[in-house]
Design a protein around this motif. Structure first.
Motif, mmCIF file in Angstrom:
data_model
loop_
_atom_site.group_PDB
_atom_site.id
_atom_site.type_symbol
_atom_site.label_atom_id
_atom_site.label_comp_id
_atom_site.label_asym_id
_atom_site.label_seq_id
_atom_site.Cartn_x
_atom_site.Cartn_y
_atom_site.Cartn_z
ATOM 1 N N VAL A 1 0.847 -1.195 0.000
ATOM 2 C CA VAL A 1 0.000 0.000 0.000
ATOM 3 C C VAL A 1 0.882 1.245 0.000
ATOM 4 C CG1 VAL A 1 -1.792 1.304 1.215
ATOM 5 C CG2 VAL A 1 -1.842 -1.184 1.277
ATOM 6 N N ILE A 2 0.555 2.183 -0.884
ATOM 7 C CA ILE A 2 1.241 3.481 -0.879
ATOM 8 C C ILE A 2 0.188 4.564 -0.660
ATOM 9 C CG2 ILE A 2 2.634 5.158 -2.192
ATOM 10 C CD1 ILE A 2 4.070 2.977 -3.512
ATOM 11 N N GLY A 3 0.513 5.522 0.176
ATOM 12 C CA GLY A 3 -0.408 6.631 0.427
ATOM 13 C C GLY A 3 0.307 7.953 0.231
ATOM 14 N N VAL A 4 -0.359 8.867 -0.447
ATOM 15 C CA VAL A 4 0.217 10.184 -0.727
ATOM 16 C C VAL A 4 -0.678 11.252 -0.081
ATOM 17 C CG1 VAL A 4 0.838 11.820 -2.553
ATOM 18 C CG2 VAL A 4 1.189 9.361 -2.899
ATOM 19 N N VAL A 5 -0.052 12.145 0.655
ATOM 20 C CA VAL A 5 -0.798 13.211 1.322
ATOM 21 C C VAL A 5 -0.976 14.395 0.371
ATOM 22 C CG1 VAL A 5 -0.704 14.940 3.183
ATOM 23 C CG2 VAL A 5 -0.035 12.564 3.639
ATOM 24 N N LEU A 6 -2.183 14.885 0.275
ATOM 25 C CA LEU A 6 -2.433 16.128 -0.441
ATOM 26 C C LEU A 6 -2.528 17.219 0.626
ATOM 27 C CD1 LEU A 6 -5.125 15.073 -3.086
ATOM 28 C CD2 LEU A 6 -2.685 14.672 -3.077
ATOM 29 N N ALA A 7 -1.616 18.186 0.535
ATOM 30 C CA ALA A 7 -1.541 19.223 1.571
ATOM 31 C C ALA A 7 -1.823 20.589 0.958
ATOM 32 C CB ALA A 7 -0.154 19.207 2.209
ATOM 33 N N SER A 8 -2.175 21.536 1.816
ATOM 34 C CA SER A 8 -2.445 22.904 1.358
ATOM 35 C C SER A 8 -1.141 23.572 0.941
ATOM 36 C CB SER A 8 -3.035 23.722 2.498
ATOM 37 O OG SER A 8 -4.272 23.219 2.863
ATOM 38 N N LYS A 9 -1.158 24.275 -0.188
ATOM 39 C CA LYS A 9 0.049 25.000 -0.618
ATOM 40 C C LYS A 9 0.464 25.952 0.493
ATOM 41 C CE LYS A 9 -0.558 24.532 -5.575
ATOM 42 N NZ LYS A 9 -1.230 25.070 -6.757
ATOM 43 N N GLY A 10 1.715 25.898 0.901
ATOM 44 C CA GLY A 10 2.187 26.728 2.009
ATOM 45 C C GLY A 10 2.495 25.888 3.252
ATOM 46 N N TYR A 11 1.780 24.749 3.409
ATOM 47 C CA TYR A 11 2.032 23.865 4.541
ATOM 48 C C TYR A 11 3.486 23.367 4.490
ATOM 49 C CZ TYR A 11 1.932 19.616 7.370
ATOM 50 O OH TYR A 11 2.221 18.663 8.296
ATOM 51 N N PRO A 12 4.222 23.254 5.584
ATOM 52 C CA PRO A 12 3.816 23.396 6.982
ATOM 53 C C PRO A 12 3.799 24.842 7.484
ATOM 54 C CG PRO A 12 6.104 22.754 6.901
ATOM 55 C CD PRO A 12 5.623 22.815 5.479
ATOM 56 N N GLY A 13 4.021 25.817 6.613
ATOM 57 C CA GLY A 13 3.870 27.214 7.009
ATOM 58 C C GLY A 13 2.400 27.606 6.893
ATOM 59 N N SER A 14 2.131 28.887 6.660
ATOM 60 C CA SER A 14 0.733 29.315 6.626
ATOM 61 C C SER A 14 0.115 28.996 5.268
ATOM 62 C CB SER A 14 0.639 30.802 6.931
ATOM 63 O OG SER A 14 1.393 31.496 5.970
ATOM 64 N N TYR A 15 -1.175 28.790 5.256
ATOM 65 C CA TYR A 15 -1.882 28.384 4.040
ATOM 66 C C TYR A 15 -3.317 28.881 4.151
ATOM 67 C CZ TYR A 15 -3.278 24.953 7.477
ATOM 68 O OH TYR A 15 -3.727 24.378 8.629
ATOM 69 N N GLU A 16 -4.003 28.869 3.002
ATOM 70 C CA GLU A 16 -5.396 29.327 2.998
ATOM 71 C C GLU A 16 -6.354 28.167 3.072
ATOM 72 O OE1 GLU A 16 -6.550 32.108 0.003
ATOM 73 O OE2 GLU A 16 -4.844 33.416 0.487
ATOM 74 N N LYS A 17 -7.462 28.382 3.773
ATOM 75 C CA LYS A 17 -8.497 27.357 3.852
ATOM 76 C C LYS A 17 -9.646 27.731 2.930
ATOM 77 C CE LYS A 17 -7.606 26.283 8.685
ATOM 78 N NZ LYS A 17 -8.157 26.205 10.030
ATOM 79 N N GLY A 18 -10.508 26.787 2.662
ATOM 80 C CA GLY A 18 -11.785 27.108 2.012
ATOM 81 C C GLY A 18 -11.945 26.643 0.581
ATOM 82 N N ALA A 19 -10.844 26.295 -0.141
ATOM 83 C CA ALA A 19 -11.000 25.906 -1.543
ATOM 84 C C ALA A 19 -11.819 24.620 -1.650
ATOM 85 C CB ALA A 19 -9.630 25.708 -2.182
ATOM 86 N N GLU A 20 -12.599 24.529 -2.720
ATOM 87 C CA GLU A 20 -13.412 23.325 -2.923
ATOM 88 C C GLU A 20 -12.555 22.187 -3.480
ATOM 89 O OE1 GLU A 20 -16.969 23.872 -5.336
ATOM 90 O OE2 GLU A 20 -17.157 21.687 -5.511
ATOM 91 N N ILE A 21 -12.833 20.965 -3.057
ATOM 92 C CA ILE A 21 -12.113 19.780 -3.553
ATOM 93 C C ILE A 21 -13.089 18.985 -4.419
ATOM 94 C CG2 ILE A 21 -10.813 17.724 -2.898
ATOM 95 C CD1 ILE A 21 -10.698 19.066 -0.012
ATOM 96 N N LYS A 22 -12.728 18.796 -5.685
ATOM 97 C CA LYS A 22 -13.616 18.053 -6.595
ATOM 98 C C LYS A 22 -13.031 16.692 -6.938
ATOM 99 C CE LYS A 22 -15.365 22.192 -8.867
ATOM 100 N NZ LYS A 22 -15.063 23.066 -9.990
ATOM 101 N N GLY A 23 -13.878 15.783 -7.318
ATOM 102 C CA GLY A 23 -13.438 14.497 -7.865
ATOM 103 C C GLY A 23 -13.283 13.374 -6.864
#
Ligand code: AMP
Ligand code: GLY
Length: 415
Positions: free
Chosen positions: A326-348
């Motif tokens: 099993v391989i798992g890939v994390v999708l992280a917010s651009k800017g992480y681990p520093g500051s990043y913006e919340k709220g964008a919609e995730i599709k698909g």
């Protein structure tokens, strides 16, 4: 009667625990406190903070919970396990004192030295001047660690004196993380791997190995994070080295904790490094690793409810594992681990075939949105790691969200 289980936590790790429990024919109701938007598809989320010891105990008593599984260290450090045990509630997770193996690096280091458990040599400092003199005389790279919980951000591998001085100044003069104690340790070289074991006093039940990827960007570049991806099994650890890690590190550590009067019940996580002299300890955690849990538990074929109970009761149990990788890939917010913006919609998300674990999402008007630094973990199985890798790459392309980034080289070193 079907069993009721409460999982404490709100990340990808807890999502994996919940999904694993959901496979048990014995379990008919799973609650998660507080859970997250993805977990809500697999369990009933309960709006309680993980440190709310009284609230969680009241909930468990009112709802006749048969078993509570604690995810995050914050709940352990708050004394949730101690308090539940003293109310006669069945709980999987160590007491506050046993959890010091994670919450205090100095506690862990002293224990390892006393019981001859292989680890890097170290010294402890709280005086800036003394620490400064010590690194001035030493060699590089050297490793400087804040002595407490710092969400994976309290470790600096200093390549030269200037980097070491900056770390010492941050930690001992500016008190960046709170208190003023650091550990300076020998730099170890080799590939790292995560060895999680269920532990019940001196009984140790090893789980399959995994490897985490802590740096933010491809090629192990960029800042340390909570973990950007993982895979299991770990082919570079031979059966011989596996047994050495079990017999020289994991079992002696469980026994040492009993000897010291802090018997451990829960997951003892060895963050190990395979050096030329064999496996050594980088750190211990007192809980399931995140994101390792998301690639290890899907490989468990035995009933995890039985496994938890066997470990709590200290009875024999041999878990069965699938031969899948099993391989798992994390999708992280651009800017992480520093500051990043919340709220964008995730599709698909609905078209992904592999298992997706939610780490930091929010559901608004029936749509998922970004609500954290680490947002999703997409996993895929395969007959071996290269097959799992092909599958996970394909699954990720289904997810559309320009606010996210991910590493493209999870497991690359062994593929
Ligand atoms: P820790 O939070 O203690 O796991 O440290 C974070 C990361 O720093 C580890 O995963 C290692 O990559 C690195 N690290 C910590 N201690 C050492 C050491 N003694 N030698 C080499 N690398 C280390
Ligand atoms: N993956 C590292 C941790 O859980 O601390």
């Amino acid at each position: 009667m079907g069993k009721k289980v409460l999982v404490v936590g709100s990340g990808g790790r807890e999502h994996a625990i919940v999904k694993s429990l959901a496979k048990s024919p014995k379990v008919d109701k799973i609650f998660c406190a507080p859970g997250n938007a993805g977990i809500a598809n697999d369990a009933e989320c309960v709006n309680l903070k993980v440190e709310d010891v009284e609230g969680i105990i009241n909930f468990a008593q009112r709802n006749d919970i048969d078993l509570t599984v604690i995810g995050p260290e914050a709940a352990l450090v708050a004394g949730l396990s101690d308090a539940m045990q003293s109310c006669g509630l069945k709980v999987f997770g160590p007491t506050k004192e046993a959890a010091q193996i994670e919450s205090s690096k100095e506690f862990a280091k002293k224990l390892m030295v006393k019981y001859n458990i292989p680890t890097a040599k170290y010294e402890t400092f709280s005086n800036y001047g003394e620490a400064f003199d010590y690194v001035k005389k030493g060699s590089f790279p050297t490793v400087i660690k804040y002595d407490g919980l710092a969400a994976g951000k309290g470790v600096v591998v200093a390549q030269n004196f200037d980097e070491a001085e900056k770390a010492l100044s941050d930690m001992l003069r500016d008190l960046k993380f709170g208190s003023d104690k650091v550990i300076i340790e020998e730099f170890l070289q080799g590939p790292e791997f995560s060895f999680m074991c269920f532990v019940s006093g001196d009984k140790v039940y090893p789980l399959e190995l995994a490897q985490d990827h802590k740096r933010a960007y491809d090629g192990d570049k960029g800042p340390n994070t909570g973990g950007m991806g993982a895979y299991s099994p770990v082919p570079f650890v031979s059966p011989e080295m596996h047994d050495k890690a079990l017999n020289d590190i994991m079992i002696p550590t469980a026994k040492a904790l009993v000897e010291e009067g802090f018997p451990f019940c829960g997951v003892l996580y060895g963050g190990l490094i395979l050096t030329e002299d064999g496996p050594k300890v980088i750190e211990f955690n007192a809980r399931f690793g995140d994101p390792e849990t998301e690639v290890v538990l899907p490989r468990l074929e035995s009933d995890i409810y039985d496994f938890f109970n066997a470990a709590i009761d200290g009875v024999d149990f041999i878990p069965q594992w699938s031969h899948d990788a099993v391989i798992g890939v994390v999708l992280a917010s651009k800017g992480y681990p520093g500051s990043y913006e919340k709220g964008a919609e995730i599709k698909g998300l609905e078209v992904v075939n592999g298992e997706v674990f939610h780490m930091g999402t929010e559901l608004k008007d029936g749509k998922y949105h970004v609500a954290g630094g680490r947002v999703l973990m997409v996993t895929a199985h395969g007959d071996d790691l290269p097959a799992a890798n092909m599958n996970v790459k394909k699954e990720i392309t289904s997810i559309e969200c320009p606010a996210l980034f991910h590493r493209t080289d999870i497991g690359k070193a062994i593929l």
